[in-house]
Scaffold this motif. Structure first.
Motif, PDB file in Angstrom:
ATOM      1  N   ALA A  66      16.023  -8.642  -9.131  1.00 31.87           N
ATOM      2  CA  ALA A  66      15.942  -7.180  -9.153  1.00 31.87           C
ATOM      3  C   ALA A  66      15.505  -6.661  -7.786  1.00 31.87           C
ATOM      4  O   ALA A  66      14.539  -7.154  -7.190  1.00 31.87           O
ATOM      5  N   ALA A  67      16.243  -5.712  -7.258  1.00 33.60           N
ATOM      6  CA  ALA A  67      15.914  -5.148  -5.946  1.00 33.60           C
ATOM      7  C   ALA A  67      14.720  -4.207  -6.064  1.00 33.60           C
ATOM      8  O   ALA A  67      14.573  -3.483  -7.050  1.00 33.60           O
ATOM      9  N   THR A  68      13.853  -4.256  -5.055  1.00 28.58           N
ATOM     10  CA  THR A  68      12.710  -3.356  -5.075  1.00 28.58           C
ATOM     11  C   THR A  68      13.158  -1.926  -4.834  1.00 28.58           C
ATOM     12  O   THR A  68      14.118  -1.679  -4.104  1.00 28.58           O
ATOM     13  N   THR A  69      12.485  -0.992  -5.499  1.00 28.00           N
ATOM     14  CA  THR A  69      12.819   0.423  -5.325  1.00 28.00           C
ATOM     15  C   THR A  69      11.685   1.161  -4.629  1.00 28.00           C
ATOM     16  O   THR A  69      11.699   2.384  -4.582  1.00 28.00           O
ATOM     17  N   MET A  70      10.701   0.412  -4.123  1.00 29.29           N
ATOM     18  CA  MET A  70       9.594   1.033  -3.413  1.00 29.29           C
ATOM     19  C   MET A  70       9.980   1.191  -1.941  1.00 29.29           C
ATOM     20  O   MET A  70      10.529   0.273  -1.324  1.00 29.29           O
ATOM     21  N   VAL A 115      20.518   4.789  -6.335  1.00 30.75           N
ATOM     22  CA  VAL A 115      19.980   4.114  -7.524  1.00 30.75           C
ATOM     23  C   VAL A 115      19.725   5.080  -8.678  1.00 30.75           C
ATOM     24  O   VAL A 115      19.173   4.676  -9.703  1.00 30.75           O
ATOM     25  N   ASN A 116      20.110   6.350  -8.536  1.00 30.84           N
ATOM     26  CA  ASN A 116      19.894   7.334  -9.594  1.00 30.84           C
ATOM     27  C   ASN A 116      21.205   7.973 -10.011  1.00 30.84           C
ATOM     28  O   ASN A 116      22.081   8.234  -9.176  1.00 30.84           O
ATOM     29  N   ASP A 117      21.360   8.227 -11.317  1.00 33.15           N
ATOM     30  CA  ASP A 117      22.572   8.869 -11.815  1.00 33.15           C
ATOM     31  C   ASP A 117      22.631  10.331 -11.399  1.00 33.15           C
ATOM     32  O   ASP A 117      23.703  10.851 -11.087  1.00 33.15           O
ATOM     33  N   PHE A 158       6.860   5.631  -1.704  1.00 36.53           N
ATOM     34  CA  PHE A 158       7.629   6.304  -2.749  1.00 36.53           C
ATOM     35  C   PHE A 158       8.424   5.300  -3.584  1.00 36.53           C
ATOM     36  O   PHE A 158       8.959   4.321  -3.057  1.00 36.53           O
ATOM     37  N   ASP A 159       8.505   5.590  -4.899  1.00 37.25           N
ATOM     38  CA  ASP A 159       9.389   4.857  -5.794  1.00 37.25           C
ATOM     39  C   ASP A 159      10.661   5.696  -5.938  1.00 37.25           C
ATOM     40  O   ASP A 159      10.637   6.758  -6.552  1.00 37.25           O
ATOM     41  N   ILE A 160      11.762   5.208  -5.384  1.00 38.35           N
ATOM     42  CA  ILE A 160      12.990   6.003  -5.351  1.00 38.35           C
ATOM     43  C   ILE A 160      13.811   5.855  -6.629  1.00 38.35           C
ATOM     44  O   ILE A 160      14.861   6.484  -6.770  1.00 38.35           O
ATOM     45  N   ALA A 161      13.334   5.016  -7.588  1.00 38.60           N
ATOM     46  CA  ALA A 161      14.106   4.779  -8.813  1.00 38.60           C
ATOM     47  C   ALA A 161      14.068   5.964  -9.769  1.00 38.60           C
ATOM     48  O   ALA A 161      14.976   6.140 -10.575  1.00 38.60           O
ATOM     49  N   ASN A 162      13.022   6.782  -9.701  1.00 38.77           N
ATOM     50  CA  ASN A 162      12.886   7.957 -10.564  1.00 38.77           C
ATOM     51  C   ASN A 162      13.161   9.192  -9.718  1.00 38.77           C
ATOM     52  O   ASN A 162      12.285   9.685  -9.010  1.00 38.77           O
ATOM     53  N   GLY A 163      14.403   9.699  -9.784  1.00 33.90           N
ATOM     54  CA  GLY A 163      14.802  10.799  -8.916  1.00 33.90           C
ATOM     55  C   GLY A 163      14.011  12.068  -9.139  1.00 33.90           C
ATOM     56  O   GLY A 163      13.627  12.749  -8.181  1.00 33.90           O
TER      57      GLY A 163
END
Length: 306
Positions: free
Chosen positions: A231-235, A253-255, A274-279
């Motif tokens: 799993a790629a890091t999203t930080m 990484v976001n819809d 920042f966590d970029i996984a939660n837009g």
């Protein structure tokens, strides 16, 4: 003069000047390729020889006398060597007037060119824009790059990476120059991928990829690896990173994408973790940090000035 000799001469002048960290990283990538070390050593010797010749000494050697003709020819060779060195130095200084784009090993670099094209460089890449009245040409050295090309029917946009040339008018594509064989992936629009200096070319459709070796371009199959990837890091650690680069990373990484209400916002520097996984959460944090407003719309999250 071969391409390797020409590039070696350019590197000899650049590395004797005041090279940046990006220059040094790009030079190491270039120097490691087969044949480049020998070409650079020859260019260094030529440069040192030309630099050792004073104007007085060259003029004295070039005066006609009764000595053997070989001395006259040697003087002419010296003059030519000095002229070549001075001409190359002027040429490199003139090229340096154009904006050069560079990126660190981990943090992308982004620049909006004069024609409206956006270039995002990754993995230590650097590039040289070489625009003219008839074409928009960029030379990519190492790393990876994503090009969001502004449409201009009168001037095609050409990216040169290794032996490859990718030609477009208005589209989005990526070029991977980390290996010996450049790879091109089309995201949107249409591009022509060509072996430089030949008629060997293929046209890509969105989602397709190609690689270009010395034998010509080849369409790559759409393959799924049977080996599970970690799993790629999203930080994301940002240190004066442009807002546009963070938004670009998050949108991969976001819809629901994050959009900027004003293009000038892309240049705003921001620092943080920042966590970029939660837009949606990321947009709120960016808005709070920069004094902006974050509006969640049906198809996007809009960051705008208050």
């Amino acid at each position: 003069m071969s391409r390797e000799q020409r590039e070696a001469a350019e590197w000899a002048v650049r590395m004797r000047g005041a090279p940046t960290e990006a220059d040094r990283a790009a030079f190491e990538l270039w120097h490691a390729k087969p044949g480049h070390a020998d070409a650079f050593a020859t260019a260094e010797n030529d440069h040192a020889f030309a630099g050792s010749m004073s104007r007085t000494r060259i003029e004295a050697l070039s005066r006609p006398d009764k000595r053997a003709l070989r001395i006259s020819r040697w003087a002419v060779a010296c003059v030519a060597a000095v002229g070549l060195a001075l001409g190359l130095a002027w040429h490199l200084n003139r090229k340096n007037d154009a904006p050069q784009i560079a990126a660190g090993p981990m943090i992308p670099g982004q620049l909006r060119l004069a024609d409206g094209t956006t270039v995002t460089l990754m993995d230590g890449a650097w590039a040289e824009p070489q625009f003219s009245e008839t074409e928009r040409r960029i030379r990519l050295h190492g790393g990876r790059a994503r090009f969001d090309v502004a449409h201009d029917a009168s001037r095609p946009f050409i990216v040169v990476a290794g032996v490859s040339e990718t030609r477009a008018l208005g589209t989005i594509f990526e070029v991977d120059a980390r290996g010996d064989v450049p790879k091109i992936k089309l995201v949107k629009g249409s591009v022509e991928v060509r072996l430089g200096g030949t008629t060997k070319a293929i046209r890509l459709a969105p989602g397709e990829s190609a690689e270009v070796s010395r034998s010509g371009p080849r369409l790559l199959p759409d393959m799924t690896s049977p080996v599970a990837r970690p799993a790629a890091t999203t930080m994301l650690e940002a240190d004066d990173l442009p807002l546009g680069a963070i938004v670009e990373a998050a949108n991969k990484v976001n819809d629901k994408p994050i959009r900027l209400g004003d293009p000038s916002l892309a240049a705003l520097p921001i620092t943080g973790h920042f966590d970029i996984a939660n837009g949606a959460s990321l947009a709120r944090k960016l808005a709070a940090a920069l004094g902006l407003a974050a509006d969640e719309e049906p198809d996007a999250i809009l960051l705008r000035k208050k």
